[in-house]
Design an enzyme around this catalytic site. Structure first.
Site, PDB file in Angstrom:
ATOM      1  N   TYR A 106       0.878  -1.172   0.000  1.00 15.96           N
ATOM      2  CA  TYR A 106       0.000   0.000   0.000  1.00 15.96           C
ATOM      3  C   TYR A 106       0.913   1.219   0.000  1.00 15.96           C
ATOM      4  O   TYR A 106       1.384   1.673   1.040  1.00 15.96           O
ATOM      5  CB  TYR A 106      -0.922  -0.014   1.214  1.00 15.96           C
ATOM      6  CG  TYR A 106      -1.742   1.245   1.375  1.00 15.96           C
ATOM      7  CD1 TYR A 106      -2.425   1.803   0.298  1.00 15.96           C
ATOM      8  CD2 TYR A 106      -1.837   1.877   2.617  1.00 15.96           C
ATOM      9  CE1 TYR A 106      -3.171   2.955   0.447  1.00 15.96           C
ATOM     10  CE2 TYR A 106      -2.586   3.026   2.777  1.00 15.96           C
ATOM     11  CZ  TYR A 106      -3.253   3.564   1.687  1.00 15.96           C
ATOM     12  OH  TYR A 106      -3.994   4.714   1.836  1.00 15.96           O
ATOM     13  N   ASP A 135      -2.111  -1.320  -4.020  1.00 15.52           N
ATOM     14  CA  ASP A 135      -2.431   0.067  -4.359  1.00 15.52           C
ATOM     15  C   ASP A 135      -1.122   0.846  -4.455  1.00 15.52           C
ATOM     16  O   ASP A 135      -0.489   1.143  -3.443  1.00 15.52           O
ATOM     17  CB  ASP A 135      -3.341   0.646  -3.270  1.00 15.52           C
ATOM     18  CG  ASP A 135      -3.738   2.092  -3.545  1.00 15.52           C
ATOM     19  OD1 ASP A 135      -3.357   2.623  -4.611  1.00 15.52           O
ATOM     20  OD2 ASP A 135      -4.431   2.685  -2.695  1.00 15.52           O
ATOM     21  N   HIS A 176     -12.264   1.660  -3.682  1.00 13.24           N
ATOM     22  CA  HIS A 176     -11.496   0.926  -4.694  1.00 13.24           C
ATOM     23  C   HIS A 176     -12.260  -0.335  -5.068  1.00 13.24           C
ATOM     24  O   HIS A 176     -13.130  -0.806  -4.310  1.00 13.24           O
ATOM     25  CB  HIS A 176     -10.111   0.525  -4.169  1.00 13.24           C
ATOM     26  CG  HIS A 176      -9.182   1.679  -3.943  1.00 13.24           C
ATOM     27  ND1 HIS A 176      -8.038   1.875  -4.682  1.00 13.24           N
ATOM     28  CD2 HIS A 176      -9.219   2.689  -3.036  1.00 13.24           C
ATOM     29  CE1 HIS A 176      -7.413   2.959  -4.251  1.00 13.24           C
ATOM     30  NE2 HIS A 176      -8.103   3.469  -3.250  1.00 13.24           N
TER      31      HIS A 176
END
EC number: 3.1.-.-
Length: 514
Positions: free
Chosen positions: A156, A197, A304
């Site tokens: 992330y 991500d 998301h």
């Protein structure tokens, strides 16, 4: 086949709220199990879990048929964090938290750290302190029967806030550390997949408004991705990075393939977003084993959507989970002492219990003597003063002698009672008088209501937007500056392309101060 799915879940407990209300008895375990079942993957990588170890519960971490691994933020609660859930058929041989190796326990770690001389120990510790990376290493078997090593890096990546330039530096240093670790694993002979991500839309096709963004191609994050990735359609002699964007490998010209949308503006309704989530594989792995790469925009529960890939390999599960597995945490393994352990009834010795319940003869004699002394010291009330002593409970249910006696009055019989006759005129007059009083009370109430309405006014009606002539919505300025906290009106429709008439118009109006 090996199916991988990555999802920025925006709080691992958020998608479970609805399930709790639907089935309060089943609680979180079944809800988390349904999410994993819905994603239907051998390995699920989650980002932005927003849990720390002190609030991680067993229903979230221990799911039947899976083994899980968590990386927590060590600086802030409810911030960042990643987790990886592996089916028992895809149990990793090693697992490690962080990229630098400072969080490694030297037992069941992945290893292969590369040259990190450009980083100080404090910087490495800061980059790993937010719980943004988790590595799991698996044994896979190709269709040719060869056994190989595959390392998954669940990441992330930081977001670069325009108002905080130090966060851009933090983001780029994190990118650099990620690339060093991934290339070190490749050099050691392992296949590598980076999924999660990355917080950067790589190409203009990956962003809804790239044309209007200033210096889109000059963004440092995009330049870093240019150096990391290879373009399969590029000409010979151009740069060839060690990794491939698997989705663009299968869908090189697919427009509107976004994975993140603004929830405040309702942009998901019109697919007005960007692609920030990726599955990046090393060149050899993608070309030889990747069968598909996909997005799952229909899956709700976060800002998301999940992304994933399918590989033509089979997983060779380890016989035992690595030490980082949550099943070995003391609070879940049953080895942590709990307060209930100190409140359990102790089993007493039968001899001791009998002696405690049956006192000796000598003790019984002393007890009788003490009772006799207590009786002798009590003062007995005299018979004459007994009326002033303590009353009996039954005395409250007996008629009192002090109640005055009723005199022998001449009570007329029922036959002698005569009801006076009321004339019809009197009845009508009473009805009219009652109606007049009710009307006066109603008029007085209406006068009070109209007075308070004129005094307070109430909320004013929403203005109509200029583009659609529809009621607006009120928003509040949250950006630091002279207008912080001010209210304004804007179009209530979801954000979308300017050419789409069903999207939000550019109406704006400051709210008058009350």
């Amino acid at each position: 086949m090996l199916r991988l799915v990555s999802w920025n879940i925006n709080g691992i407990r958020s998608p479970l709220q609805g399930a709790r209300y639907e089935e309060p008895s089943s609680c979180t375990t079944m809800a988390m199990g349904r999410i994993l079942e819905k994603l239907d993957a051998d390995i699920v990588c989650l980002q932005e879990t927003k849990v720390t170890r002190d609030v991680l519960t067993e229903p979230l971490a221990i799911i039947e048929g899976y083994n899980s691994y968590f990386s927590f933020s060590r600086n802030r609660s409810g911030y960042s964090g990643v987790a990886t859930f592996c089916k028992d058929s895809a149990t990793p041989v090693a697992a490690e938290e962080g990229l630098s190796g400072l969080l490694a326990t030297q037992n069941g770690d992945v290893g292969c750290y590369g040259n990190m001389d450009d980083f100080t120990q404090e910087e490495l510790r800061a980059l790993d302190s937010e719980g943004r990376a988790l590595l799991t290493q698996h044994k896979i078997c190709t269709w040719e029967g060869k056994e190989k090593t595959l390392t998954l890096i669940n990441v992330y990546c930081p977001h670069a806030d325009p108002g905080k330039p130090e966060r851009l530096t933090f983001k780029m240093r994190f990118y650099r550390l990620l690339q060093i670790r991934a290339e070190a694993l490749l050099a050691a002979g392992s296949h590598v997949i980076i999924l999660g991500d990355l917080n950067t839309a790589h190409r203009p096709i990956d962003h809804w408004d790239a044309v209007n963004l200033e210096c889109f191609e000059e963004d440092p994050g995009r330049k870093w991705m240019d150096g990391l990735l290879s373009n399969l359609g590029c000409e010979s002699g151009s740069h060839m990075g060690p990794f491939i964007d698997s989705y663009r490998c299968f869908q090189p010209k697919q427009k509107g393939a976004f994975t993140c949308w603004s929830t405040v503006s309702g942009a998901r309704h019109l697919n007005y977003g960007s692609r920030l989530d990726y599955v990046l594989g090393d060149r050899t792995l993608v070309i030889d084993t990747f069968q598909a790469s996909f997005l799952l925009p229909e899956v709700m529960g976060s800002d998301h959507c999940p992304v994933g890939a399918v590989l033509s390999v089979s997983s060779v599960p380890a016989k035992q989970c690595p030490p980082l597995c949550t099943c070995f945490l003391p609070e879940f393994a049953g080895t942590q002492l709990k307060i209930l352990r100190f409140l359990v009834h102790l089993k007493q010795d039968p001899v001791f219990k009998q002696s405690a319940l049956q006192p000796s003869n000598q003790t019984q004699v002393h007890m009788r003597q003490n009772k006799a002394r207590v009786r002798s010291t009590r003062s007995r009330p005299s018979k004459t003063g007994s009326s002033r002593g303590q009353k009996n409970l039954m005395s409250y249910f007996q008629p009192s002698s002090s109640r005055p006696q009723t005199s022998n009055l001449d009570i007329p019989s029922l036959g002698t009672l005569v009801t006076p006759k009321t004339s019809e005129e009197d009845v009508v007059a009473n009805v009219v008088e009652g109606q007049a009083k009710a009307s006066e009370a109603k008029d007085e109430k209406e006068i009070r209501t109209s007075f308070w309405k004129s005094l307070l006014g109430g909320p004013s009606p929403m203005p109509l937007c200029g583009g659609h002539r529809e009621p607006c919505v009120m928003r509040t300025v949250k950006k630091p500056g002279p207008n912080l906290g001010r209210h304004f009106y804007m179009c209530a429709r979801p954000q979308g392309p300017p050419t789409d008439p069903s999207s939000r118009c550019n109406f704006f109006l400051w709210s008058r101060p009350s």
